[in-house]
Design an enzyme around this catalytic site. Structure first.
Site, mmCIF file in Angstrom:
data_model
loop_
_atom_site.group_PDB
_atom_site.id
_atom_site.type_symbol
_atom_site.label_atom_id
_atom_site.label_comp_id
_atom_site.label_asym_id
_atom_site.label_seq_id
_atom_site.Cartn_x
_atom_site.Cartn_y
_atom_site.Cartn_z
ATOM 1 N N GLU A 186 -1.661 -0.895 -5.886
ATOM 2 C CA GLU A 186 -2.773 -0.218 -6.536
ATOM 3 C C GLU A 186 -2.270 0.543 -7.754
ATOM 4 O O GLU A 186 -1.137 1.026 -7.773
ATOM 5 C CB GLU A 186 -3.441 0.768 -5.572
ATOM 6 C CG GLU A 186 -4.318 0.107 -4.525
ATOM 7 C CD GLU A 186 -4.978 1.133 -3.627
ATOM 8 O OE1 GLU A 186 -6.227 1.197 -3.615
ATOM 9 O OE2 GLU A 186 -4.254 1.855 -2.929
ATOM 10 N N ASP B 18 -3.348 1.159 6.988
ATOM 11 C CA ASP B 18 -2.460 0.886 5.859
ATOM 12 C C ASP B 18 -2.092 -0.594 5.752
ATOM 13 O O ASP B 18 -2.026 -1.144 4.649
ATOM 14 C CB ASP B 18 -1.182 1.730 5.979
ATOM 15 C CG ASP B 18 -1.479 3.219 5.915
ATOM 16 O OD1 ASP B 18 -2.454 3.595 5.232
ATOM 17 O OD2 ASP B 18 -0.766 4.012 6.552
ATOM 18 N N ASP C 235 0.863 -1.178 0.000
ATOM 19 C CA ASP C 235 0.000 0.000 0.000
ATOM 20 C C ASP C 235 0.897 1.225 0.000
ATOM 21 O O ASP C 235 1.840 1.314 0.804
ATOM 22 C CB ASP C 235 -0.908 0.003 1.237
ATOM 23 C CG ASP C 235 -1.845 1.197 1.256
ATOM 24 O OD1 ASP C 235 -2.518 1.429 0.239
ATOM 25 O OD2 ASP C 235 -1.899 1.905 2.283
#
Length: 389
Positions: free
Chosen positions: A275, A360, A191
């Site tokens: 991501e 997170d 992340d």
């Protein structure tokens, strides 16, 4: 292709020639850019690269001082101009701008090889034993860097000589075979954030360097000093040099840190999942404070380095949908809590299973899970992975 960047230590004569070459390639670029614009406006014609390279001979007659500059550097500068036009028309980049005189600058030159009586010759040579590089026009220049290398592993393609904050560098591009890294049988989800730059699904956190916070006060002070200096004065140049050196420190720190993080992830894992962040949109839509920290945190640089390093070393890099609710989803039961959209909430408790989460770390676990599903879909060419409770 892989580049190796060295610090150069030219003498005064070589410095003058480098500065002259940087100024000349800028002059040639601006001259032909103006001609391209005028030709299109007046006659609706395109000034082709082949025509520009023919017309550069006429510039030697009009401006005889250009002859003292490496001719390869001038031709490459025309290639850069043509590429910038192609990127504007085909890839949606901005329209080419005229280059301004700056405290920094660079030029590139090609490596030309020849042979005579069974001996090979090259106009660019790197000797890492003597710590010397041979360049066109400049001849031999002392260098520093890559102490562990005995020679460059590959065929030299070109070299880019640059001036940054009063220092001189050369970046040598080589064509080399890069061997894949050993298989580790590890997979990791990451992340990307602002406070913690990278958080892995192994619960390892790489904190942000906060370079803006560290150097902002110094930069503001130097910029106030700059406004009080007379234009084109020696003091103004010295202050500009100091500002450039502060920015160079920030740039070098970010480069080292992002290289360290990405290299560690690539070496330790076969598959890396993150991501597919749209950094540009995040900067545009975020507040002034948040946008400033996002732009200084080098998130896009981490993504870029993971992409090319994974190709180099035989790793798999997967990017999941940016709209996947990785922070809102409970990694234990899959329940989605929409209240977690607020970035100020760093820890939360699931309403359904009472699981406690670090924002997170929980997101990295969800990214890992979604990435594994994506990997299965790619491997077996299936549309959907069904989860059974």
């Amino acid at each position: 292709y892989k580049a190796y960047k060295f610090r150069m230590y030219p003498n005064d004569e070589q410095k003058n020639l480098i500065n002259q070459t940087i100024g000349t390639v800028r002059f040639v670029y601006n001259n032909f850019l103006g001609k391209k614009i005028d030709l299109y406006k007046n006659e609706s014609k395109t000034y082709l690269l082949s025509d520009m390279k023919k017309d550069i001979k006429n510039m030697y007659l009009k401006y005889p001082w250009i002859k003292s500059i490496d001719s390869s550097a001038l031709r490459i500068e025309l290639d850069h101009l043509d590429n910038s036009y192609n990127n504007f028309f085909n890839n949606g980049y901005g329209y080419p701008n005229f280059k301004k005189k700056s405290i920094s600058g660079s030029y590139s030159t090609s490596c030309i090889r020849s042979s005579y009586k069974d001996n090979s010759y090259s106009n660019i040579q790197v000797d890492l034993d003597k710590r010397i590089i041979k360049l066109p026009k400049l001849k031999e220049v002392p260098i520093k860097g890559y102490r562990n290398l005995k020679e460059l592993p590959g065929k030299i393609i070109n070299a880019t000589i640059s001036r940054e904050a009063g220092k001189y560098y050369v970046s040598v591009l080589v064509s080399a075979e890069i061997l894949p890294l050993p298989i580790t049988n590890n997979i990791v989800g990451i992340d990307l954030g602002v406070k913690d730059l990278v958080i892995t699904s192994d619960n390892i956190k790489y904190h942000s360097l906060n370079l803006i916070k560290k150097y902002e006060k110094k930069i503001k002070g130097l910029q106030r000093w700059l406004t009080r200096c007379e234009r084109d004065s020696k003091n103004r140049y010295k202050v500009r040099l100091k500002i450039a050196r502060v920015y160079q420190k920030m740039k070098n720190a970010r480069k080292y840190y992002t290289d360290y993080i990405t290299s560690k992830l690539i070496k330790e894992n076969d598959t890396i999942i993150s991501e597919d962040l749209k950094i540009k949109k995040m900067i545009e839509k975020g507040s002034h404070f948040l946008s400033k920290y996002i732009s200084s945190s080098s998130l896009s640089e981490i993504i870029r380095k993971l992409e090319y390093k994974s190709k180099w070393y035989g790793r798999t890099y997967i990017k999941v949908d940016p709209y996947y609710p990785s922070s809102q989803k409970c990694s234990y039961c899959g329940h989605i809590n929409k209240e977690i959209k607020d970035l100020n909430i760093r820890k939360w408790k699931c309403d359904k299973c009472n699981g406690e989460h670090d924002r997170d770390y929980n997101a990295s676990l969800n990214i890992l899970s979604e990435g594994i599903d994506e990997l299965i879909r790619r491997t077996y060419k299936i549309k959907k992975v069904i989860e059974f409770a």
